[in-house]
Scaffold this active site. Structure first.
Site, mmCIF file in Angstrom:
data_model
loop_
_atom_site.group_PDB
_atom_site.id
_atom_site.type_symbol
_atom_site.label_atom_id
_atom_site.label_comp_id
_atom_site.label_asym_id
_atom_site.label_seq_id
_atom_site.Cartn_x
_atom_site.Cartn_y
_atom_site.Cartn_z
ATOM 1 N N HIS A 179 1.452 4.025 -3.020
ATOM 2 C CA HIS A 179 1.709 5.705 -2.745
ATOM 3 C C HIS A 179 2.833 6.537 -3.276
ATOM 4 O O HIS A 179 2.754 7.381 -3.976
ATOM 5 C CB HIS A 179 1.533 6.110 -1.247
ATOM 6 C CG HIS A 179 0.316 6.207 -0.589
ATOM 7 N ND1 HIS A 179 -0.889 6.833 -1.040
ATOM 8 C CD2 HIS A 179 -0.011 5.659 0.570
ATOM 9 C CE1 HIS A 179 -1.971 6.540 -0.240
ATOM 10 N NE2 HIS A 179 -1.430 5.702 0.892
ATOM 11 N N GLU A 216 -6.589 6.834 -1.154
ATOM 12 C CA GLU A 216 -6.128 5.745 -0.295
ATOM 13 C C GLU A 216 -6.871 4.469 -1.012
ATOM 14 O O GLU A 216 -6.213 3.518 -0.965
ATOM 15 C CB GLU A 216 -7.141 5.608 1.122
ATOM 16 C CG GLU A 216 -6.234 6.894 2.191
ATOM 17 C CD GLU A 216 -4.900 6.269 2.324
ATOM 18 O OE1 GLU A 216 -4.649 5.267 2.598
ATOM 19 O OE2 GLU A 216 -3.971 7.250 2.397
ATOM 20 N N HIS A 263 0.811 -1.083 -0.083
ATOM 21 C CA HIS A 263 0.074 -0.110 0.096
ATOM 22 C C HIS A 263 0.781 1.237 -0.022
ATOM 23 O O HIS A 263 0.447 2.219 -0.841
ATOM 24 C CB HIS A 263 -0.829 -0.031 1.064
ATOM 25 C CG HIS A 263 -1.904 1.215 1.382
ATOM 26 N ND1 HIS A 263 -3.071 1.302 1.114
ATOM 27 C CD2 HIS A 263 -1.338 2.380 2.085
ATOM 28 C CE1 HIS A 263 -3.611 2.352 1.281
ATOM 29 N NE2 HIS A 263 -2.629 3.259 1.925
ATOM 30 N N GLU A 264 1.970 1.274 0.779
ATOM 31 C CA GLU A 264 2.685 2.434 0.822
ATOM 32 C C GLU A 264 3.483 2.475 -0.347
ATOM 33 O O GLU A 264 3.952 3.608 -0.845
ATOM 34 C CB GLU A 264 3.736 2.385 2.166
ATOM 35 C CG GLU A 264 2.949 2.143 3.572
ATOM 36 C CD GLU A 264 1.949 3.256 3.971
ATOM 37 O OE1 GLU A 264 2.377 4.378 2.966
ATOM 38 O OE2 GLU A 264 0.743 3.202 4.344
#
Length: 303
Positions: A152, A228, A148-149
């Site tokens: 980003h 997100e 997930h990071e």
């Protein structure tokens, strides 16, 4: 028959929504400059130019703060592979899957499980993980969070957030300048028609100046929620395993460990570090989507 959602359709939808929100914010900044310029100086162009200059100055300030300032605000310490081989291996795996350079790795000494990424580009990025996250999640769940990071970083979300903050700050600053100057503005001698037009633009400007902080906050928070969702979908693209991130989010939502954090960087974390907001609130001013909805979308990708 409705088409089954995949991580690719979710990524496309969230990218489209992000572009729309960015365009709306940019139009608001241009509109604010034009209206305020016309109301105060009888010139649309001057107001637009002033708005652009304000945005550039704010962007320079935001860019100059950099990664080190953000990490310092959150009490993060950079570590090496020797300090935590398992975490480094997972970060390396996910950076390869995402196709981005290996970011610097930081640890935040707190029992609360959480993580965030920062950096204006994949070549200058960093990932911060709390000790609570590392200790309470298994390898599959850690992969989901790190993916997930990485999403980003690959999706330039930090840059998007910075640009949105700059546009929002420019609109609010213009509004404050207009509200102050409107009380002292004096009109040149002109005919009744000119006076009427000036009054109309002054009223429009006052309404816009009062409402713009609320409008920009709503758009900024909507953008944050979309990024997100996008990072969640991208994480599945990297891991091909929706359950890893879904299970991690469920653990993060149920954890009741308090955490000290900087309000400035609250929206950067994978879930809100604020205990009362950790589940996510389904509202206009929420920085994160509800975790239940995020988990639901992830589980649907595996059905």
């Amino acid at each position: 028959m409705a088409q089954k959602e995949t991580f690719r359709t979710l990524i496309a939808a969230n990218c489209r929504n992000s572009v729309i929100l960015m365009a709306i914010m940019l139009l608001l900044l241009i509109g604010a400059g034009a209206v305020f310029g016309k109301a105060l100086m009888d010139d649309f162009t001057v107001g637009i130019v002033i708005g652009g200059v304000v945005a550039v100055i704010l962007l320079f300030i935001a860019w100059a703060e950099g990664e080190s300032a953000i990490m310092s605000m959150n009490g993060a310490e950079e570590i090496t592979k020797e300090d935590c081989p398992k975490l480094f291996n997972i970060v390396e795996e996910m950076s390869l899957a995402a196709g981005v350079p290996m970011p610097r790795v930081y640890i935040i000494d707190t029992d609360c499980p959480n993580a965030f990424a920062t950096g204006p580009s994949p070549e200058n990025a960093a990932v911060a993980v709390t000790t609570g996250l590392y200790e309470k999640l298994n390898r599959e769940e850690l992969q989901g969070v790190i993916a997930h990071e990485m999403a980003h970083i690959r999706n330039f979300d930090i840059r998007y957030s910075m640009l949105m903050a700059v546009l929002a700050g420019g609109i609010v600053m213009l509004s404050e300048i207009f509200l102050r100057m409107s009380f002292f503005a004096t009109s040149r001698r002109r005919d009744d028609r000119d006076n009427n037009m000036q009054i109309i633009f002054m009223i429009i400007g006052l309404v816009f100046a009062i409402l713009s902080p609320v409008l920009t906050a709503v758009i900024q928070m909507a953008m944050s929620r979309q990024r997100e969702y996008l990072a969640d979908a991208s994480a599945v693209e990297f891991t091909r395993n929706p359950n890893g991130l879904a299970n991690a989010l469920a653990k993060l939502a149920s954890d009741t460990t308090p955490m000290e954090y900087s309000k400035t960087t609250e929206s950067m974390y994978i879930v809100s570090p604020a205990l009362n907001l950790r589940h996510g609130v389904d509202g206009l001013f929420s920085t994160h989507p509800p975790i239940e909805e995020r988990i639901k979308r992830l589980r649907a990708l595996n059905s």
